[in-house]
Design an enzyme around this catalytic site. Structure first.
Site: not given
Ligand code: LLP
Length: 417
Positions: A239, A273, A275-276, A312, A316, A342
């Site tokens: 997150g 966990e 990601g981004r 994105r 969003y 389109c």
């Molecule tokens: N763990 C769980 C259980 C999650 O659902 C997610 C993301 C993460 C970890 C990783 O979160 P991060 O560190 O990346 O924020 N498609 C959207 C983001 C959706 C995130 C869903 N869950 C976007 O493009 O902003």
């Protein structure tokens, strides 16, 4: 900090001119910097030095095998939400004992696949899932290691589509029901309770919601201890946000410090966990201008990438900076940067001041390494674009461009037609 920069007004990824890659692989394409991926992973990891922890990179943000292999080689694990992500993780060489499995809708076949593979932990999101996992364990004569995903009901103050830790969301179990659910879980012979998990949302730009969530979970853990349930893993999800535009999210060190402090001298292993924060600014989408068009109300720059490649902005209203590959100091223009699909929602930027461009020029959509390729589709029968990784002065195509044949793979016309 990332490794996309200008030298003599040409954008480079590490030591390779982006123009050179475009000439070789064509456009559009995703481009990742190995040095940036590595640096972001290690920075995040170092932020938790001194706390026993495991970084389970969130596969949904970027699941390219080369990206996953890099994190595996740095000691990382994986956060998965499907059998497909498990398959990718194993193919990339992530040891199963470093894989955690979240998600509200795990299918029976996916649960069995993960159990057979020997993953580290299932993050269970409902009572029915707990029952199913116990049945799967019985059939396979295995004990499923589990955490219950709890919903700490903190507001991450992010976009509503990516907020997950509030009471009204579909994720996890409510705090009030969690303690009882744990008690029931210990009665199932084919599950072994080892952790607590949560994930409050994505693109969170302050530490306070994470700290609040930990404080609430610590209260739960104390209650569990009073029931004789001991917890070895606390998984606080992902997150942490990044800078797309003007946001100033905490540095991973600040995040790490705040979380370590909130944990105090607890004995469990922390699971993260992210990601981004690791991949977001390590990737860009490179696209070519097809046409410029003066409308009656506004001007348009029509590029060869579209919402099917990076959704994105459409989904969003997300901001992504747009930069020229060759910066030749021309005037700026105000325009909508749009794709060929389109749909009016097919845009990368609206009313944006960008350098004057002409047909044939190359543009980059920045900060596209997370939730870029992984959310792409074949809409409008557009083949998915290649992914390229640069390391120093070399580039490698880590996923080939799809062909028209790929588009119809698996389709068939029944004999009555
Ligand atoms: N763990 C769980 C259980 C999650 O659902 C997610 C993301 C993460 C970890 C990783 O979160 P991060 O560190 O990346 O924020 N498609 C959207 C983001 C959706 C995130 C869903 N869950 C976007 O493009 O902003």
């Amino acid at each position: 900090m990332h490794h996309f920069h200008y030298r003599d007004n040409h954008m480079f990824c590490e030591d390779v001119p982006v123009l050179e890659i475009a000439e070789n692989v064509g456009t559009p394409f995703y481009l990742y910097s190995h040095a940036t991926l590595r640096r972001h992973f290690l920075t995040f990891q170092n932020a938790f030095e001194g706390v026993p922890h495991l970084i389970c990179f969130s596969a949904k943000s970027n699941s390219n095998l080369a990206v996953l292999r890099l994190f595996a080689s740095l000691g990382g694990g994986l956060d998965i939400v499907s059998g497909g992500e498990l398959f990718r993780g194993l193919q990339a060489g992530i040891p199963p004992e470093r894989i955690v499995y979240s998600g509200v809708g795990k299918r029976e076949d996916e649960i069995e696949y993960a159990l057979q593979s020997g993953i580290m932990m299932f993050n269970i999101e409902s009572f029915q899932e707990l029952e199913l996992i116990n049945r799967c364990g019985a059939r396979l004569k295995k004990k499923a290691p589990i955490a219950l995903r709890v919903n700490p009901d903190v507001d991450p103050r992010t976009h509503p589509y990516i907020s997950t830790g509030l009471k009204q969301e579909k994720f996890g179990l409510g705090m009030e029901s969690a303690a009882e659910a744990y008690r029931s879980a210990t009665a199932f012979p084919h599950v072994e309770v080892i952790g607590v998990s949560c994930h409050i949302g994505s693109q969170v730009t302050e530490v306070a919601p994470f700290v609040d969530a930990i404080h609430r979970i610590k209260v739960l853990i104390t209650t569990l201890e009073s029931f004789g349930i001991s917890i070895s893993y606390l998984d606080i999800g992902g997150g942490l946000g990044i800078t797309y535009d003007q946001e100033s999210p905490p540095h991973p060190n600040e995040y790490g410090r705040a979380i370590s402090e909130a944990l105090g001298d607890s004995s469990f292993t922390l699971v993260l966990e992210p990601g981004r924060v690791i991949v977001g600014n390590a990737g860009i989408l490179v696209t070519r201008v097809l046409y410029t068009k003066k409308g009656e109300a506004k001007d348009f720059v029509i590029v060869d990438a579209a919402m099917n490649d990076l959704v994105r902005p459409s989904l969003y209203d997300a901001y992504h900076a747009i930069e020229p590959v060759v910066r030749d100091h021309k005037e700026t223009m105000r325009a909508d940067v749009v794709g060929p699909i389109c749909e009016s929602a097919d845009f990368f930027a609206k009313d944006r001041d960008i350098p004057c461009v002409e047909a044939g020029d190359l543009l980059t959509v920045m900060s596209a390494g997370a939730y870029g390729f992984t959310m792409s589709s074949n809409y409008n029968s557009r083949p998915r674009v290649p992914e390229v990784m640069v390391k120093k002065d070399q580039f490698y195509v880590v996923r080939a461009r799809e062909s028209y044949e790929d588009l119809i793979k698996g389709e068939s016309i029944p004999p009555f037609l």
